[in-house]
Write an enzyme that holds these catalytic residues in place. Structure first.
Site, PDB file in Angstrom:
ATOM      1  N   HIS A  53       0.899  -1.304   0.158  1.00 32.08           N
ATOM      2  CA  HIS A  53      -0.023  -0.084   0.109  1.00 32.08           C
ATOM      3  C   HIS A  53       0.873   1.123  -0.311  1.00 32.08           C
ATOM      4  CE1 HIS A  53       0.448  -1.097   4.577  1.00 32.08           C
ATOM      5  NE2 HIS A  53       0.949   0.303   4.204  1.00 32.08           N
TER       6      HIS A  53
HETATM    7  P1  TYD Z   1      -1.933  -4.020   7.719  1.00 28.66           P
HETATM    8  O1  TYD Z   1      -1.713  -2.509   7.244  1.00 28.66           O
HETATM    9  O2  TYD Z   1      -2.429  -5.056   6.768  1.00 28.66           O
HETATM   10  O3  TYD Z   1      -0.225  -4.465   7.809  1.00 28.66           O
HETATM   11  P2  TYD Z   1       1.038  -4.361   6.665  1.00 28.66           P
HETATM   12  O4  TYD Z   1       1.057  -2.901   6.795  1.00 28.66           O
HETATM   13  O5  TYD Z   1       2.163  -4.875   7.822  1.00 28.66           O
HETATM   14  O6  TYD Z   1       0.654  -5.400   5.610  1.00 28.66           O
HETATM   15  O7  TYD Z   1      -2.542  -4.015   9.233  1.00 28.66           O
HETATM   16  C1  TYD Z   1      -2.717  -5.314   9.457  1.00 28.66           C
HETATM   17  C2  TYD Z   1      -3.935  -5.031  10.719  1.00 28.66           C
HETATM   18  O8  TYD Z   1      -3.607  -4.315  11.439  1.00 28.66           O
HETATM   19  C3  TYD Z   1      -5.093  -4.154   9.802  1.00 28.66           C
HETATM   20  O9  TYD Z   1      -6.679  -4.803  10.213  1.00 28.66           O
HETATM   21  C4  TYD Z   1      -5.060  -2.867  10.289  1.00 28.66           C
HETATM   22  C5  TYD Z   1      -4.565  -3.020  11.596  1.00 28.66           C
HETATM   23  N1  TYD Z   1      -3.628  -1.887  12.281  1.00 28.66           N
HETATM   24  C6  TYD Z   1      -4.139  -1.007  13.003  1.00 28.66           C
HETATM   25  O10 TYD Z   1      -5.088  -1.446  13.735  1.00 28.66           O
HETATM   26  N2  TYD Z   1      -3.218  -0.270  13.559  1.00 28.66           N
HETATM   27  C7  TYD Z   1      -1.942  -0.212  13.143  1.00 28.66           C
HETATM   28  O11 TYD Z   1      -1.265   0.721  13.629  1.00 28.66           O
HETATM   29  C8  TYD Z   1      -1.557  -0.886  12.053  1.00 28.66           C
HETATM   30  C9  TYD Z   1      -0.173  -0.461  11.482  1.00 28.66           C
HETATM   31  C10 TYD Z   1      -2.324  -1.877  11.565  1.00 28.66           C
END
Ligand code: TYD
Length: 137
Positions: A53
């Site tokens: 992303h």
């Molecule tokens: P995600 O964005 O998929 O992680 P990555 O960037 O490592 O691929 O996040 C995984 C889950 O965690 C998603 O449901 C959102 C949640 N999340 C939070 O609630 N707070 C946060 O600060 C972060 C980074 C993720």
């Protein structure tokens, strides 16, 4: 895609003695951002990838506290990538870039310092949408 210098090293000083290692990063008197959130990623299966992303405003610093992972960033035209490891420095990732994280070692603990609280609206999950957003910036 051409390579570009997007990722900036954030120095880590290691103090190793018979009791183990202590790593320090001083973010300076003019830090790039005030840390509003930290999160960590661990227990990533070897075939899994994360990120995929873009962030509009969020600035981050990535560290590997243990093990290693591969970090690739792009503005949609140029790319930069690095292997972040427990032996390396941290890396500052400016706002407005797409990121992919993969090749996590089984013992990897990735620590992320972030400039803003979690905000869903700062994310762009579709790569074409990200490229269009960049083109309009
Ligand atoms: P995600 O964005 O998929 O992680 P990555 O960037 O490592 O691929 O996040 C995984 C889950 O965690 C998603 O449901 C959102 C949640 N999340 C939070 O609630 N707070 C946060 O600060 C972060 C980074 C993720």
């Amino acid at each position: 895609m051409k390579s570009m210098h997007f990722l900036e090293k954030v120095e880590v000083q290691s103090f190793i003695d018979r009791r183990g290692n202590l790593g320090v990063s001083e973010l300076g008197v003019n830090p790039k951002f005030i840390i509003k959130r930290i999160y960590y990623i661990n227990r990533v299966p070897s075939e899994a990838s994360r990120g995929a992303h873009g962030h509009k405003q969020l600035q981050q610093i990535f560290y590997a506290l243990s093990g290693s992972f591969h970090l690739m960033v792009t503005d949609g035209v140029n790319t930069d990538s690095v292997t972040v490891s427990e032996m390396s420095n941290g890396y500052f990732l400016p706002a407005g870039l797409w990121r992919d994280l993969d090749n996590f070692s089984s013992d990897c603990v990735c620590l992320v310092l972030a400039s803003e609280p979690y905000d869903k609206s700062d994310y762009i999950h579709d790569y074409e949408e990200f490229r269009n957003w960049r083109a309009l910036k």
